[in-house]
Design an enzyme around this catalytic site. Structure first.
Site, mmCIF file in Angstrom:
data_model
loop_
_atom_site.group_PDB
_atom_site.id
_atom_site.type_symbol
_atom_site.label_atom_id
_atom_site.label_comp_id
_atom_site.label_asym_id
_atom_site.label_seq_id
_atom_site.Cartn_x
_atom_site.Cartn_y
_atom_site.Cartn_z
ATOM 1 N N ASP A 264 49.863 54.005 62.857
ATOM 2 C CA ASP A 264 49.984 54.021 61.402
ATOM 3 C C ASP A 264 48.602 53.896 60.774
ATOM 4 O OD1 ASP A 264 50.645 53.839 58.756
ATOM 5 O OD2 ASP A 264 51.555 51.839 58.893
ATOM 6 N N LYS A 271 44.499 53.241 55.399
ATOM 7 C CA LYS A 271 44.247 51.807 55.516
ATOM 8 C C LYS A 271 42.751 51.540 55.634
ATOM 9 C CE LYS A 271 48.526 50.543 57.994
ATOM 10 N NZ LYS A 271 49.066 49.593 57.006
ATOM 11 N N ASP A 282 52.647 49.659 65.861
ATOM 12 C CA ASP A 282 53.618 49.846 64.777
ATOM 13 C C ASP A 282 54.915 50.484 65.295
ATOM 14 O OD1 ASP A 282 54.210 49.394 62.109
ATOM 15 O OD2 ASP A 282 53.394 51.300 61.405
ATOM 16 N N ASP A 341 51.446 54.925 52.939
ATOM 17 C CA ASP A 341 51.404 53.842 53.923
ATOM 18 C C ASP A 341 52.745 53.095 53.985
ATOM 19 O OD1 ASP A 341 50.336 52.279 55.900
ATOM 20 O OD2 ASP A 341 49.079 51.068 54.568
ATOM 21 N N ARG A 345 59.788 52.752 56.044
ATOM 22 C CA ARG A 345 61.084 52.872 55.361
ATOM 23 C C ARG A 345 61.536 54.316 55.270
ATOM 24 N NH1 ARG A 345 58.605 49.908 50.240
ATOM 25 N NH2 ARG A 345 57.370 49.034 51.922
HETATM 26 N N1 BES Z 1 53.006 49.061 59.527
HETATM 27 C C1 BES Z 1 52.690 48.537 58.244
HETATM 28 C C2 BES Z 1 52.997 47.049 58.097
HETATM 29 C C3 BES Z 1 52.244 46.092 58.971
HETATM 30 C C4 BES Z 1 51.149 45.424 58.493
HETATM 31 C C5 BES Z 1 52.678 45.794 60.239
HETATM 32 C C6 BES Z 1 50.477 44.512 59.279
HETATM 33 C C7 BES Z 1 52.016 44.878 61.034
HETATM 34 C C8 BES Z 1 50.922 44.228 60.568
HETATM 35 C C9 BES Z 1 53.472 49.282 57.163
HETATM 36 O O1 BES Z 1 53.742 50.610 57.437
HETATM 37 C C10 BES Z 1 52.678 49.242 55.902
HETATM 38 O O2 BES Z 1 51.628 49.799 55.894
HETATM 39 N N2 BES Z 1 53.218 48.611 54.880
HETATM 40 C C11 BES Z 1 52.564 48.505 53.638
HETATM 41 C C12 BES Z 1 53.575 48.727 52.538
HETATM 42 C C13 BES Z 1 52.977 48.916 51.180
HETATM 43 C C14 BES Z 1 52.174 50.188 51.134
HETATM 44 C C15 BES Z 1 54.085 48.962 50.156
HETATM 45 C C16 BES Z 1 51.929 47.125 53.549
HETATM 46 O O3 BES Z 1 52.490 46.161 54.081
HETATM 47 O O4 BES Z 1 50.851 47.023 52.981
HETATM 48 ZN ZN ZN Z 2 53.770 51.142 59.424
HETATM 49 MN MN MN Z 3 52.135 51.860 56.825
#
Ligand code: BES
Ligand code: ZN
Ligand code: MN
Length: 490
Positions: A264, A271, A282, A341, A345
């Site tokens: 990811d 990111k 991920d 990101d 979902r």
């Molecule tokens: N895979 C990430 C979440 C994550 C973060 C997992 C740290 C493990 C450790 C997910 O896909 C993500 O990027 N989520 C975003 C959502 C946001 C853009 C609404 C997040 O948590 O920042």
């Molecule tokens: Zn993710």
């Molecule tokens: Mn993500």
């Protein structure tokens, strides 16, 4: 598939250390703070050792007997604080240290089984010892090969009909976590979606589990616009895998759905560089679902399970999904992309629709979904949210005993407001930065029809910062023991 550590049962009571010394080079022994060493060990060890060792939680000391046998003492802490998981943590220490010996054993005194119950103690010790000995050295030229070929569980007076199944249970729970840890630790250049499919086929080859692979073309024909949108920027093709374990001809299956983003990057909403490498893990949700199906089939559990793995990579490129794009999910809902990101979902939306169409019930999805989950809970618990309190309660209970703790967070109607879109049915993220774990779960709920469902956000526990107890620094493989524990409790 796994380093073969032959587990065996020995009913010797330890009284005669010279007899033990013939069979073993090192035997571990657990002690509570208020308890001294058992008499036989007191006699066999130098007197001051028993006095010096305080048995505080997960401390340890090695003692040498005149007969040449090493005794490894591991502290359990205060007797009143003893729990199933504290014993598992202590066993993790024992396992890690014992793997350096050729003929190790773990002594399980009667008072332990009295404190925790006959049915769990041996299982938990086996599980903890194997978990603690896990090593990921796939890419090391210099491999540290464990000395042990076997491990004996010394349970005085035990009957094998009772104890051997417990040993087997503990072994499968640990191996399931090894599967998940190994997949999560593997870098994304090796563990691509197609490599994940191949791994699943390999570990399930000899088990009665059907493996059905849905490729891009098939997914397109099924209308999985949400799932496919995430992988469109990657040169690695995406796959949905359906695992069917159906020992009971006519019953409904438990649906387990796992997020399997093999890397990811965030996509166009890329990111920051720091910590991005950890996003190779991920796919831990999908790994733990696979491990659970493997474990249930290995144990011959008489419950039907439908496992769905949503495997894809989230990458930026000229073909990638853009913020502002509108896509159509398999259930007909349109989604405006606010942040690429928030991809987990998107893939789960269609995977959950698929689980509903397959009439699975209940459905549990597991995903490293939100960083917000770690902000809320730290790395001591996963989040659980859903529409069915008994299902959530069951997961919380199993979380408590397994050590893969889950803590319930709310799923209020109001969380939907944050994901209103001006032009589509729903937006894929809220930009307020508030309640991230709850809003993400609320999004997922839109893809569930009226059936019991729980979502486990495992992002908080994806990684172990350090080696301690049965945790080994690196990816934790969290979720496999929680789900397998749930399946075994059904
Ligand atoms: N895979 C990430 C979440 C994550 C973060 C997992 C740290 C493990 C450790 C997910 O896909 C993500 O990027 N989520 C975003 C959502 C946001 C853009 C609404 C997040 O948590 O920042
Ligand atoms: Zn993710
Ligand atoms: Mn993500």
């Amino acid at each position: 598939m796994f380093p073969s550590i032959a587990l065996s049962l020995d009913t010797h009571n330890g009284e005669d250390v010279s007899v033990l010394a013939v069979a073993y080079d090192c035997v571990a022994l657990f002690l509570c703070e208020e308890e001294g060493l058992p008499l036989w060990a007191q006699r066999a060890l130098p007197a001051q050792l028993g006095l010096d060792f305080k048995a505080t939680f997960i401390t340890q000391v090695m003692g040498y007997t005149a007969a040449g046998l090493r005794l490894l003492l591991v502290g359990l802490g205060k007797k009143e604080s003893l729990t199933e998981d504290r014993l598992r943590q202590a066993a993790g220490i024992a396992g890690r240290l014992l793997s350096d010996y050729e003929k190790p054993g773990i002594f399980i005194a009667k008072n332990l089984t009295i404190a925790l119950g006959d049915s769990v103690t041996v299982k938990v010790v086996t599980e903890g010892a194997l978990l603690g000995s896990y090593v990921f050295d796939r890419y090391k030229s210099d491999k540290k090969t464990a000395a042990w070929k076997g491990l004996a569980l010394l349970v005085p007076g035990a009957t094998s009909e009772v104890v051997l199944p417990q040993i087997r249970h503990g072994e499968v729970l640990a191996h399931a976590t090894w599967i998940s840890r190994t997949l999560a630790n593997m870098p994304a250049n090796e563990l691509t979606p197609i490599a994940f499919v191949a791994y699943a086929r390999k570990i399930l080859a000899e088990l009665p589990v059907g493996v059905e692979v849905i490729d891009r073309e098939k997914a397109l024909s099924m209308g999985m616009g949400s799932f496919l949108s995430v992988g469109q920027g990657s040169s690695q093709p995406a796959y949905i895998v359906m695992l069917r374990y159906s020992p009971q001809a006519k019953e409904t299956a438990l649906g387990l759905v796992g997020k399997g983003v093999t890397f990811d990057s965030g996509g166009i909403s890329i990111k920051p560089g720091k910590g991005m490498k950890d996003m190779k893990a991920d796919m831990t949700g999908a790994a733990s679902v696979l491990a659970t199906v493997w474990g249930a089939a290995s144990l011959g559990v008489q419950k039907n399970i439908l496992g769905i793995l949503a495997l894809t990579e989230n990458m930026p490129s000229g073909n990638a999904l853009r913020p502002g794009d509108v896509i159509t999910a398999m259930n007909g809902k349109t989604i405006e992309i606010v942040n690429t990101d928030a991809e987990g979902r998107l893939i789960l939306a269609d995977a959950l629709t698929l689980a509903c169409r397959e009439e699975a019930s209940p459905i549990i999805d597991m995903a490293t979904l939100t960083g917000a989950c770690g902000v809320a809970l730290g790395d001591l618990a996963c989040g659980v949210l859903g529409n069915n309190q008994p299902l959530i309660d069951a997961l919380v209970r199993i979380g408590e005993s397994s050590g893969e703790r889950v803590w319930q967070l709310p799923l209020y109607e109001g969380y939907l407001d944050a994901m209103k879109s001006d032009i589509a049915d729903i937006a894929n993220a809220n930009e307020t930065g508030k309640g991230g774990t709850c809003t993400a779960a609320k999004f997922l709920e839109q893809f569930i029809d009226d059936r019991p469902w729980a979502h486990v956000d495992i992002a908080s526990m994806m990684m172990s910062e350090k080696t301690s107890g049965y945790a080994v620094k690196g990816m934790s493989g969290v979720g496999a023991r929680l789900l397998l524990g749930y399946v075994l409790s059904m």
